[in-house]
Design a protein around this motif. Sequence first.
Motif, PDB file in Angstrom:
ATOM      1  N   GLN A 260     -43.832 -36.497  25.217  1.00  0.00           N
ATOM      2  CA  GLN A 260     -42.568 -36.375  25.967  1.00  0.00           C
ATOM      3  C   GLN A 260     -42.240 -34.904  26.243  1.00  0.00           C
ATOM      4  O   GLN A 260     -41.658 -34.577  27.263  1.00  0.00           O
ATOM      5  CB  GLN A 260     -41.439 -37.027  25.174  1.00  0.00           C
ATOM      6  N   MET A 261     -42.644 -34.024  25.331  1.00  0.00           N
ATOM      7  CA  MET A 261     -42.334 -32.602  25.572  1.00  0.00           C
ATOM      8  C   MET A 261     -43.126 -32.086  26.773  1.00  0.00           C
ATOM      9  O   MET A 261     -42.774 -31.090  27.379  1.00  0.00           O
ATOM     10  CB  MET A 261     -42.691 -31.776  24.322  1.00  0.00           C
ATOM     11  N   ASN A 262     -44.180 -32.816  27.111  1.00  0.00           N
ATOM     12  CA  ASN A 262     -45.027 -32.373  28.228  1.00  0.00           C
ATOM     13  C   ASN A 262     -44.341 -32.786  29.538  1.00  0.00           C
ATOM     14  O   ASN A 262     -44.801 -33.671  30.258  1.00  0.00           O
ATOM     15  CB  ASN A 262     -46.386 -33.083  28.074  1.00  0.00           C
ATOM     16  N   MET A 263     -43.160 -32.169  29.826  1.00  0.00           N
ATOM     17  CA  MET A 263     -42.370 -32.622  30.982  1.00  0.00           C
ATOM     18  C   MET A 263     -41.610 -31.421  31.529  1.00  0.00           C
ATOM     19  O   MET A 263     -41.149 -30.577  30.745  1.00  0.00           O
ATOM     20  CB  MET A 263     -41.371 -33.676  30.457  1.00  0.00           C
ATOM     21  N   GLU A 264     -41.515 -31.334  32.844  1.00  0.00           N
ATOM     22  CA  GLU A 264     -40.779 -30.176  33.410  1.00  0.00           C
ATOM     23  C   GLU A 264     -39.320 -30.245  32.961  1.00  0.00           C
ATOM     24  O   GLU A 264     -38.786 -31.316  32.705  1.00  0.00           O
ATOM     25  CB  GLU A 264     -40.801 -30.188  34.950  1.00  0.00           C
TER      26      GLU A 264
ATOM     27  N   GLY B  57     -35.853 -38.287  30.844  1.00  0.00           N
ATOM     28  CA  GLY B  57     -35.203 -37.657  29.683  1.00  0.00           C
ATOM     29  C   GLY B  57     -34.636 -38.724  28.749  1.00  0.00           C
ATOM     30  O   GLY B  57     -34.657 -38.598  27.524  1.00  0.00           O
ATOM     31  N   ILE B  58     -34.169 -39.795  29.353  1.00  0.00           N
ATOM     32  CA  ILE B  58     -33.604 -40.889  28.524  1.00  0.00           C
ATOM     33  C   ILE B  58     -34.701 -41.373  27.548  1.00  0.00           C
ATOM     34  O   ILE B  58     -34.441 -41.602  26.362  1.00  0.00           O
ATOM     35  CB  ILE B  58     -33.158 -42.068  29.429  1.00  0.00           C
ATOM     36  N   GLY B  59     -35.918 -41.446  28.050  1.00  0.00           N
ATOM     37  CA  GLY B  59     -37.026 -41.913  27.181  1.00  0.00           C
ATOM     38  C   GLY B  59     -37.137 -41.026  25.956  1.00  0.00           C
ATOM     39  O   GLY B  59     -37.267 -41.494  24.816  1.00  0.00           O
TER      40      GLY B  59
ATOM     41  N   VAL C  44     -42.599 -26.021  15.449  1.00  0.00           N
ATOM     42  CA  VAL C  44     -42.193 -25.327  16.699  1.00  0.00           C
ATOM     43  C   VAL C  44     -43.351 -25.351  17.682  1.00  0.00           C
ATOM     44  O   VAL C  44     -43.186 -25.676  18.868  1.00  0.00           O
ATOM     45  CB  VAL C  44     -41.775 -23.880  16.349  1.00  0.00           C
ATOM     46  N   LEU C  45     -44.575 -25.095  17.142  1.00  0.00           N
ATOM     47  CA  LEU C  45     -45.732 -25.064  18.046  1.00  0.00           C
ATOM     48  C   LEU C  45     -45.922 -26.413  18.706  1.00  0.00           C
ATOM     49  O   LEU C  45     -46.134 -26.518  19.921  1.00  0.00           O
ATOM     50  CB  LEU C  45     -46.988 -24.686  17.246  1.00  0.00           C
ATOM     51  N   LEU C  46     -45.802 -27.490  17.910  1.00  0.00           N
ATOM     52  CA  LEU C  46     -46.114 -28.807  18.473  1.00  0.00           C
ATOM     53  C   LEU C  46     -45.089 -29.215  19.519  1.00  0.00           C
ATOM     54  O   LEU C  46     -45.298 -30.146  20.283  1.00  0.00           O
ATOM     55  CB  LEU C  46     -46.253 -29.850  17.358  1.00  0.00           C
ATOM     56  N   ILE C  47     -43.958 -28.504  19.564  1.00  0.00           N
ATOM     57  CA  ILE C  47     -42.987 -28.796  20.636  1.00  0.00           C
ATOM     58  C   ILE C  47     -43.223 -27.844  21.808  1.00  0.00           C
ATOM     59  O   ILE C  47     -43.226 -28.249  22.971  1.00  0.00           O
ATOM     60  CB  ILE C  47     -41.552 -28.669  20.086  1.00  0.00           C
ATOM     61  N   LEU C  48     -43.506 -26.574  21.499  1.00  0.00           N
ATOM     62  CA  LEU C  48     -43.612 -25.572  22.589  1.00  0.00           C
ATOM     63  C   LEU C  48     -44.888 -25.768  23.405  1.00  0.00           C
ATOM     64  O   LEU C  48     -44.856 -25.696  24.635  1.00  0.00           O
ATOM     65  CB  LEU C  48     -43.583 -24.164  21.989  1.00  0.00           C
ATOM     66  N   LEU C  49     -46.008 -26.023  22.725  1.00  0.00           N
ATOM     67  CA  LEU C  49     -47.275 -26.087  23.485  1.00  0.00           C
ATOM     68  C   LEU C  49     -47.227 -27.167  24.570  1.00  0.00           C
ATOM     69  O   LEU C  49     -47.465 -26.870  25.741  1.00  0.00           O
ATOM     70  CB  LEU C  49     -48.438 -26.315  22.511  1.00  0.00           C
TER      71      LEU C  49
END
Lengths: 323, 423, 270, 321
Positions: free
Chosen positions: A68-72, A81-83, A147-152
């Motif tokens: 899900q983080m892989n999203m503009e 975003g709701i997902g 943090v990395l697993l969200i930022l990457l």
Amino acid sequence: MGSIKRLKQFINDSDINRFRTYFQVGAFFLLIYGGYLAIDISSNMPTFACPFVEMRGGTCYLWPLQHQMNMEIRHFLTGRGIGVLTGFLTFLFLLILFNKAWCGFICPLGTVQDWITKLRANIGIRYGTYPEKDFKKINKIKYILLVLLILLPFGIANLGLSHDWATPYCMICPSRTILPLFSADLSQLVIDFSSKTKVFLTGLGMAVTGIFVVGAFAKRRFFCLFCPMSGLQYIFSRLGILRLEKDGSRCTRCGNCYRVCDVGIKEIADDIESRNIVKEDCMMCFKCVSACPEERCLTVKFGGIAIYESTERGFFKRIEKKG
Amino acid sequence: MEIERIKKSTLNHLSMEAGEILKRVEEDFPDNPESMKYFYDLLRKVYCYRERPSDGSITIGTMCLQVPEELIYASGAVPLRLCSGAYSFERIGTGPMPARSCSLVKATVGMLRLVPDFYRDSLKALIIPTTCDQKKKAGEVIREMGINVYFLELPSRKDTEDGRAYWYYSVKKLVDVMGEITGRRLGKKALFNAIRLLNRAREEFRRFYQLRGSVPPPIYGKDAIIVTNAFYFDEIGRWIESLSRLNKELYNRINKKEQVSQRHAPRILLTGSPSIFPNLKIPLLIEETGGVIVADDLCSSTRLLYDPVVIDETASLDILLGAVADRYLRPCTCPFFIDNTDKKRRLLQMVRDFVIEGVVYQAFSGCYLFEMESKSVAKALESEGIPMLYVETDYSPEDTGQLSTRVEAFLESIKQRRRGLHI
Amino acid sequence: MNYFAGIDIGSTAIKIVLIDEAGEMISHYITPTGSNFYRNALQGFNALLEKRSIERSAVKYIVSTGYGRKLFKEADESISEITANAIGAKNLSGIDGSIRTIINIGGQDSKVILLDDGGCVKNFVMNDKCAAGTGRFLEMVSRNLEIEIDELGDYHFRSGVPLTINSTCTVFAESEIISLLANGHSKEDIIAGIHYSIARRIAGLARRIGIDGIVLLDGGPALNRGLVKALEDELMRDIVVPEIPQITTAFGAAIIAREAFLAERERVHA
Amino acid sequence: MKLSSIALFLILIGFMTWPEVSQGGTEEAIYLSEVPPQGHNMRHGSSHRQGSEHSEHRAVPFRKVYLNTHELSDDARAIVLRPDGTITEAPLSHDEEGWSVTLDMRPMDGSLDGIFNLYVINKELRDETLLIRIAKMNIINHSCGWGHKFKFNKERLRPKSLDNIPLEIVGYEMWDRNFHRRMASGDMFSFSVLRKGRPVKASVKVRTRSGWMKSLTTQEDGTGAFQLIRDYYPERWSEFKTRYYSSFVLIAEYEADEEGTYRGRSYKRIRIITTLPWKYQTARIEYTSYAYGLLIFTLFSLFTGLVVFLYRQRHKGRWVL
């Protein structure tokens, strides 16, 4: 004696370690082979239920989170975003239910580590511990990983990072390589040469697995200090219904709870002020509660009701049975 | 020849002193539990007739509770607590020791100096932990008397990691020393069994500790001190049986609402320097003037047997040693440690648990450790509104007169406070 | 009319106080303890009754205190002199209630008692090891200087510069006094020096448990105004002395007797 | 000695280029593909248009599929067998890029979650033999968003065929239970040739985009299988993409002496050529290595073991519990 009182006494006398061992085996089969019985608990579980295991019974929340983080950014406020939100709320709901006991009782990787620990104990090699100052430094690694697993993945969608960074943490997590072994799937023990990133990630994954196997043998619950899931859980663990509370005034600071603590948290023995004693690495396995000789010093509460307490009577019953 | 005369007279004095104390303990208090008889007879045998029950195995003397007894039992020897409370021994001990030093140490030195065959027949070694300075320096004096003394070093801080590492290291060194003394390598199985044996003793004592603190009190504090002092000499299995018999009797007393001394006897907590038989001066004074010691924090009784050893894994000897070492270091509230905040916390908890109305803090004159700590303990207790009587005394019976007045006044002030009598 | 008696059997003197049901002091009686204090105490008690022509049966409750309290069979109850002294000092007429510290110089010991706000004994300390700073010390001085005890006070105020008597131990002090006399020092200066050495010792004792609020001095030696003056200088505060300082403890015992009797009567009626 | 080596070399080259030679016979076959034909020759396929590849993870309402030939008889028809079993007609249209069929996949609610069979049948009469050219294609229509309801539904997963189609190739093991394409190089691709629903013996040729060709004949029961080989070798390794779909076409021919009339003219023989395009990825084993994986694993575990061992040796006595 009232039946409630007798039940409470029976629970407080019981040996929670044996109960936990059986529970772990049950949870392990549920999460690794649940798929064969068409069980799918949830795809946002606050514990490792590795997506690389084909017939798993649920999916670890880090997997959908990284997708899900892989999203503009602009998509975050739209329908997609709701997902993300529903996924997070499911995770939060499950976390609030069992708090960090997910790690102590249900996490399959934790169960594997406990089995390795039992193997080491039977062989007769002593376990290792981190000196205090190292422990304080080491257990911060999990937040870096989180943090990395969200930022990457976020970087993939917004900063043009290549898609090979898709689920970065999963590539280096030892669950990816070890848990599939339990359903005879060796496909993850490879180095993927399709791109430089893939080589780096899968290489690192195999390195971490190598370190994990020996580390888990040398130190009890070796990986739990580095696990980003425990970091993510700790942020919200205050909301948990399942709580571990300590009555500092009853504590003689005899250090038994610290010595039996697999993760090796010093504050459980030394901290006599705070009431909610769940620290960041605690996996709520409640070994400390069973090792405490003082009456009602450590209490496990579920929604305010004390379900398991350290009692003198229970303590000495357990020591008798130790045989 | 002169030593012979002193030895004979000292032994007589000892038997008289012990006999007189035992008489006071047995006759002056009509409502002693029946199963206490075993303990009285044991102490009479040891002190008056000097027949110490021993099965011939090696005896290893200890001078403080910090010496891990599990190691001694595991190496096939029998531990013997050599702290002595006999005034007759203290009189002889004043020779090699300075006048102002602690009576307990003087008595022990006196015992070992002049009366070799009292204990020295099978005493292979004496382990002296370096807790308070007087015991340390007395160790040198004892060594000159020809006893094989080994100093067990303790850290002065128990809550830091270095302190604990230092302590594990010295316990491991003790293991090697025990190997040399007893000639037997310490095995993991033997240590494990020793731990379980002592844990059973602690379990039985814990039950006694709770029963003794119930409201109204079923037993006097002086009996509790006698029971724990008997632990030094008795074979541990028999001690456990007789204590469990005593516990059953106390349990019945509580059910039948029987109690000792009058109805509203003030509930006293005794803490400070350890009172060891036959020095029951303060406890007897308190209980003869109407108080009841329902709990104590002495290292000669409660703290000796309170904390159990917990074994999580029996993987290697190191782990068992670590568990044993931890038990003797971390929960200890001896004022010898820096930052001894645990003692105050434990005292306050005991006050709450056992509805204590007054604390008697006894310090042997010359034992500066307890004297210095009494101020902060008094402050801590005052914050909770608990009156504390600080008594500085030694083994000599001279100050019994004044002390009894002070103790009586203290008990009256408690009764007065309780009745809220503001005449 | 019911009467209550408090008997303080001290080391030097026996003090008996009689109070009526309202708690007012009717009369008191002081007699030296002598060798057989039981006989003297009984005689004193009967003499007191005859003087006020009160029947023995009218005295409903007797409380004994002091060293010989346990052996005086006549008493219904015995209580330590510390508690008696505290209660006596609290209820003396003419003393306002805010007494917190009581210094009692007895025949054989000296005590400092600290009271809490409720008037209960909060803490106390006794100079119980030796006779220094007690009545016996003053007796030794008066014997050596062949002066009556009650004249000591006047000599004190006639002294110019008080000498410093450094040894507080009664035995050594005696030899020191004799040597000072031999060197031609005046009796007045010696007596003043003695008073200051006693005051210093008592002040040291008091400071050990902390002095709080108004200080009351009682016990026989409190009659010696010189000693009171020396103590005031040492403690740097005013000291209250009741008009009959010896009987405070006995008075306290009588009060407790009355209280105990009234409490007993209520329990019987309730 | 030199002479023989040169000869050997020549034979080798000959052998290498051998498949080129037999190119001729495939002109007649018509086949469908998702990209418009750049000219008739298959060799330089339009690899750059990969982006528009049909991804199984996102369904689209309409799918345009192209034929590789410009001449098509006027009575050519495009038949569609939908996953739920219904049969419809799809419009054939011709524009400058050639013939194309637009497949209507609506409704997009997941009811048509499955595989579409698209047939383009073209009949011609050439001097007494009826030439039937059929182009068949399997199109996956699936979106993970619909969930995987048909995961255990045998009917939807089964590769289907139509009885009225003169000659048809049916491929098996096409996709996994989630309708995601699973074929990878090295897998055995099995298929069967059916004549009006009944298996028939026919000669089949396989031709990949890069021109590699193999011919085999089906067994008695009309089934055949062959192993997919990898034919995706980008010049530079950095360009290698794991998601790249290499593709090939199956061409089956069947001839029989059958009389009949077609548009009033009779014929004595019929000849049917049917095609089925197929896509497959490069197998993971091609770009991953167990050896390196286990090597790194052992290296690091030995390293950690050594570190632990040395640490414990150094802290022999002062072990902190």
